[in-house]
Design a protein around this motif. Structure first.
Motif, PDB file in Angstrom:
ATOM      1  N   ARG A  39     -39.689   3.187  -9.080  1.00 50.35           N
ATOM      2  CA  ARG A  39     -38.179   3.420  -8.750  1.00 50.35           C
ATOM      3  C   ARG A  39     -37.790   2.970  -7.543  1.00 50.35           C
ATOM      4  N   TYR A  41     -39.460   0.659  -5.514  1.00 51.94           N
ATOM      5  CA  TYR A  41     -39.531  -0.841  -5.466  1.00 51.94           C
ATOM      6  C   TYR A  41     -38.219  -1.362  -6.235  1.00 51.94           C
ATOM      7  N   LYS A  42     -37.654  -0.941  -7.274  1.00 52.86           N
ATOM      8  CA  LYS A  42     -36.528  -1.238  -8.014  1.00 52.86           C
ATOM      9  C   LYS A  42     -35.272  -0.970  -7.211  1.00 52.86           C
ATOM     10  N   CYS A  45     -35.259  -3.783  -4.509  1.00 52.97           N
ATOM     11  CA  CYS A  45     -34.931  -5.062  -5.035  1.00 52.97           C
ATOM     12  C   CYS A  45     -33.354  -5.201  -5.074  1.00 52.97           C
ATOM     13  N   GLU A  52     -36.460  -8.778  -9.168  1.00 54.54           N
ATOM     14  CA  GLU A  52     -38.098  -8.206  -9.122  1.00 54.54           C
ATOM     15  C   GLU A  52     -38.847  -9.488  -9.507  1.00 54.54           C
TER      16      GLU A  52
END
Length: 76
Positions: A39, A41-42, A45, A52
């Motif tokens: 979550r 990391y998303k 992005c 991604e």
């Protein structure tokens, strides 16, 4: 004898398919411990307007390590 071989082949094939299905389900299951990391990391992005992928993931790791090092140096 031929009938026994057909039954055994059927059972073996069925077992192979069940095994493959179970392996695939395990591979696709995301552990609870990683959901938060994914979550974050998303979100990274989205915030940095990056798709991604490998490049953005490496960037995310770099920033995470750099920021963590800064935090560690401040508290040392």
């Amino acid at each position: 004898m031929a009938e026994i071989l057909k039954v055994n082949n059927f059972r073996n094939e069925k077992r192979y398919q069940e095994r493959e299905k179970e392996i695939e389900e395990r591979e696709n299951k995301i552990s609870e411990g990683y959901k938060s990391d994914i979550r974050q990391y998303k979100n990274y992005c989205l915030l940095t307007f990056q798709p991604e992928g490998i490049v953005s993931f490496l960037d995310y790791l770099y920033i995470s390590i750099r920021d963590e090092r800064v935090k560690n140096l401040n508290y040392s």
